[in-house]
Write a protein that holds these residues in place. Structure first.
Motif, PDB file in Angstrom:
ATOM      1  N   ARG A 174       0.924  -1.400   0.014  1.00 13.35           N
ATOM      2  CA  ARG A 174      -0.051  -0.086   0.104  1.00 13.35           C
ATOM      3  C   ARG A 174       0.923   1.319  -0.066  1.00 13.35           C
ATOM      4  O   ARG A 174       0.697   2.228  -0.892  1.00 13.35           O
TER       5      ARG A 174
ATOM      6  N   TRP B 150       0.681   4.172  -2.994  1.00 15.06           N
ATOM      7  CA  TRP B 150       0.489   5.265  -2.428  1.00 15.06           C
ATOM      8  C   TRP B 150       1.564   6.264  -3.010  1.00 15.06           C
ATOM      9  O   TRP B 150       1.569   7.357  -3.451  1.00 15.06           O
ATOM     10  N   SER B 151       2.830   6.100  -2.921  1.00 17.41           N
ATOM     11  CA  SER B 151       3.805   6.764  -3.135  1.00 17.41           C
ATOM     12  C   SER B 151       3.550   6.916  -4.489  1.00 17.41           C
ATOM     13  O   SER B 151       3.875   8.092  -5.451  1.00 17.41           O
TER      14      SER B 151
ATOM     15  N   GLU C 234       1.016   6.648  -6.922  1.00 15.73           N
ATOM     16  CA  GLU C 234      -0.032   7.498  -7.035  1.00 15.73           C
ATOM     17  C   GLU C 234       0.435   8.982  -6.786  1.00 15.73           C
ATOM     18  O   GLU C 234      -0.074   9.865  -7.519  1.00 15.73           O
TER      19      GLU C 234
ATOM     20  N   CYS D  11      -8.172   7.022  -7.017  1.00 10.99           N
ATOM     21  CA  CYS D  11      -6.795   6.435  -6.607  1.00 10.99           C
ATOM     22  C   CYS D  11      -6.708   5.189  -7.104  1.00 10.99           C
ATOM     23  O   CYS D  11      -7.563   4.134  -6.746  1.00 10.99           O
TER      24      CYS D  11
ATOM     25  N   THR E 284      -6.167   2.723  -4.192  1.00 10.11           N
ATOM     26  CA  THR E 284      -7.270   2.248  -3.439  1.00 10.11           C
ATOM     27  C   THR E 284      -8.701   1.999  -3.828  1.00 10.11           C
ATOM     28  O   THR E 284      -9.529   1.706  -3.007  1.00 10.11           O
TER      29      THR E 284
END
Length: 58
Positions: free
Chosen positions: A8, A12-13, A15, A50, A53
């Motif tokens: 995750r 996230w990084s 994105e 995103c 997620t």
């Protein structure tokens, strides 16, 4: 940190890097338009999803 948390965090990084690149491009286009004396257009809000997620932001 579990493997899922690492995954995750990496997603996230990635994105955030993609979003940052799009913002830099938008800023560059805006600065070029201002320098050229082009009239301003109203800003539009885009929906952001995103992929990491699946969440959708207005």
């Amino acid at each position: 940190m579990t493997e899922g948390e690492k995954t995750r965090l990496i997603a996230w990084s990635n994105e955030m890097r993609n979003v940052h690149e799009r913002l830099r491009k938008a800023l560059r286009v805006t600065q070029e338009a201002i320098a050229a004396g082009d009239p301003a257009e109203p800003a539009a809000r885009a929906t952001c999803c995103c992929s990491a997620t699946g969440s959708v932001l207005p």
